[in-house]
Design a protein around this motif. Structure first.
Motif, PDB file in Angstrom:
ATOM      1  N   LEU A  85      66.013  30.564  26.127  1.00  0.00           N
ATOM      2  CA  LEU A  85      65.199  30.227  24.958  1.00  0.00           C
ATOM      3  C   LEU A  85      63.786  30.801  25.095  1.00  0.00           C
ATOM      4  O   LEU A  85      63.233  31.331  24.126  1.00  0.00           O
ATOM      5  N   ALA A  86      63.218  30.703  26.283  1.00  0.00           N
ATOM      6  CA  ALA A  86      61.872  31.233  26.501  1.00  0.00           C
ATOM      7  C   ALA A  86      61.845  32.743  26.298  1.00  0.00           C
ATOM      8  O   ALA A  86      60.944  33.278  25.650  1.00  0.00           O
ATOM      9  N   TYR A  87      62.842  33.429  26.831  1.00  0.00           N
ATOM     10  CA  TYR A  87      62.884  34.876  26.661  1.00  0.00           C
ATOM     11  C   TYR A  87      62.991  35.257  25.190  1.00  0.00           C
ATOM     12  O   TYR A  87      62.417  36.238  24.749  1.00  0.00           O
ATOM     13  N   ALA A  88      63.695  34.433  24.421  1.00  0.00           N
ATOM     14  CA  ALA A  88      63.848  34.674  22.985  1.00  0.00           C
ATOM     15  C   ALA A  88      62.608  34.244  22.205  1.00  0.00           C
ATOM     16  O   ALA A  88      62.548  34.425  20.991  1.00  0.00           O
ATOM     17  N   GLY A  89      61.629  33.653  22.881  1.00  0.00           N
ATOM     18  CA  GLY A  89      60.415  33.203  22.203  1.00  0.00           C
ATOM     19  C   GLY A  89      60.550  31.850  21.536  1.00  0.00           C
ATOM     20  O   GLY A  89      59.680  31.428  20.782  1.00  0.00           O
ATOM     21  N   ALA A  90      61.640  31.142  21.826  1.00  0.00           N
ATOM     22  CA  ALA A  90      61.900  29.825  21.230  1.00  0.00           C
ATOM     23  C   ALA A  90      61.364  28.733  22.167  1.00  0.00           C
ATOM     24  O   ALA A  90      62.116  27.928  22.714  1.00  0.00           O
ATOM     25  N   TYR A  91      60.046  28.708  22.331  1.00  0.00           N
ATOM     26  CA  TYR A  91      59.421  27.812  23.304  1.00  0.00           C
ATOM     27  C   TYR A  91      59.573  26.341  22.935  1.00  0.00           C
ATOM     28  O   TYR A  91      59.770  25.497  23.810  1.00  0.00           O
ATOM     29  N   GLU A  92      59.486  26.019  21.642  1.00  0.00           N
ATOM     30  CA  GLU A  92      59.667  24.624  21.230  1.00  0.00           C
ATOM     31  C   GLU A  92      61.090  24.158  21.531  1.00  0.00           C
ATOM     32  O   GLU A  92      61.293  23.031  21.978  1.00  0.00           O
ATOM     33  N   ASP A  93      62.074  25.018  21.279  1.00  0.00           N
ATOM     34  CA  ASP A  93      63.467  24.679  21.597  1.00  0.00           C
ATOM     35  C   ASP A  93      63.639  24.495  23.104  1.00  0.00           C
ATOM     36  O   ASP A  93      64.362  23.601  23.549  1.00  0.00           O
ATOM     37  N   ALA A  94      62.978  25.333  23.888  1.00  0.00           N
ATOM     38  CA  ALA A  94      63.038  25.198  25.345  1.00  0.00           C
ATOM     39  C   ALA A  94      62.472  23.845  25.768  1.00  0.00           C
ATOM     40  O   ALA A  94      63.020  23.181  26.647  1.00  0.00           O
ATOM     41  N   GLN A  95      61.410  23.412  25.106  1.00  0.00           N
ATOM     42  CA  GLN A  95      60.825  22.117  25.450  1.00  0.00           C
ATOM     43  C   GLN A  95      61.737  20.956  25.052  1.00  0.00           C
ATOM     44  O   GLN A  95      61.733  19.927  25.726  1.00  0.00           O
ATOM     45  N   VAL A  96      62.549  21.126  24.018  1.00  0.00           N
ATOM     46  CA  VAL A  96      63.533  20.096  23.661  1.00  0.00           C
ATOM     47  C   VAL A  96      64.530  19.929  24.801  1.00  0.00           C
ATOM     48  O   VAL A  96      64.873  18.808  25.189  1.00  0.00           O
ATOM     49  N   VAL A  97      64.976  21.040  25.367  1.00  0.00           N
ATOM     50  CA  VAL A  97      65.909  20.977  26.494  1.00  0.00           C
ATOM     51  C   VAL A  97      65.218  20.362  27.705  1.00  0.00           C
ATOM     52  O   VAL A  97      65.788  19.499  28.386  1.00  0.00           O
TER      53      VAL A  97
END
Length: 174
Positions: free
Chosen positions: A67-79
């Motif tokens: 997710l971080a590599y894809a730039g989806a930082y908020e989604d990464a924080q959900v995980v």
């Protein structure tokens, strides 16, 4: 002349060979795109809630990296929020995603907590050093590079990525 060449060569070596937390030779790529708050579970080959008991911590961390590599930082924080404890590894990734979302001050707090829990956390030191490079504080970034080496991190992705950030000003998204 040989020393100069060796120094330049050491900075030019590919750093992706030691992508954060793994022996991967390339940035992580998602296996399957899951909905927000879900993680791909390999055994069932389905997307499951990030809190699902079938997921191992490594499954969750791999999802965070993807997710971080894809730039989806908020989604990464959900995980990350689905993980039961605030260990130094989780604090490191919270710092990284927080920094990438633009909250440098908040990220520094997470990095400090990660290093308080585990001073030998070379990934936290690398990400902290990269944040310091972004701030233009190269002497402090060099101090983190020395600390990485002192904690046995010579030759790792953590060392190589920070060394490259210091020499080029370019930081990493995974």
């Amino acid at each position: 002349m040989r020393v100069v060449f060796a120094s330049i060569l050491s900075l030019a070596l590919p750093i992706a060979a030691f992508a954060a937390g793994s022996g991967n030779t390339s940035p992580p790529k998602p296996v399957v795109k899951c909905e927000d708050g879900q993680v791909y579970e390999k055994k069932s080959k389905t997307c499951v809630d990030a809190k699902d008991s079938r997921l191992t911590p490594d499954d969750r961390y791999q999802a965070v990296r993807e997710l971080a590599y894809a730039g989806a930082y908020e989604d990464a924080q959900v995980v990350l929020a689905a993980m039961p404890e605030y260990d130094d590894r989780r604090l490191t990734y919270m710092g990284f995603t927080t920094r990438k979302m633009g909250d440098l001050s908040g990220s520094m707090t997470f990095y400090a907590r990660a290093l308080e829990a585990n001073p030998a956390n070379i990934l936290a030191r690398s990400y902290l050093g990269q944040a310091l490079v972004e701030q233009g504080n190269i002497p402090a970034a060099l101090s983190e590079l020395r600390a990485i080496r002192a904690h046995g991190g010579a030759g790792t992705w953590a060392e190589a990525s920070l060394r490259t950030a210091i020499s080029t000003g370019q930081t990493f998204s995974y």
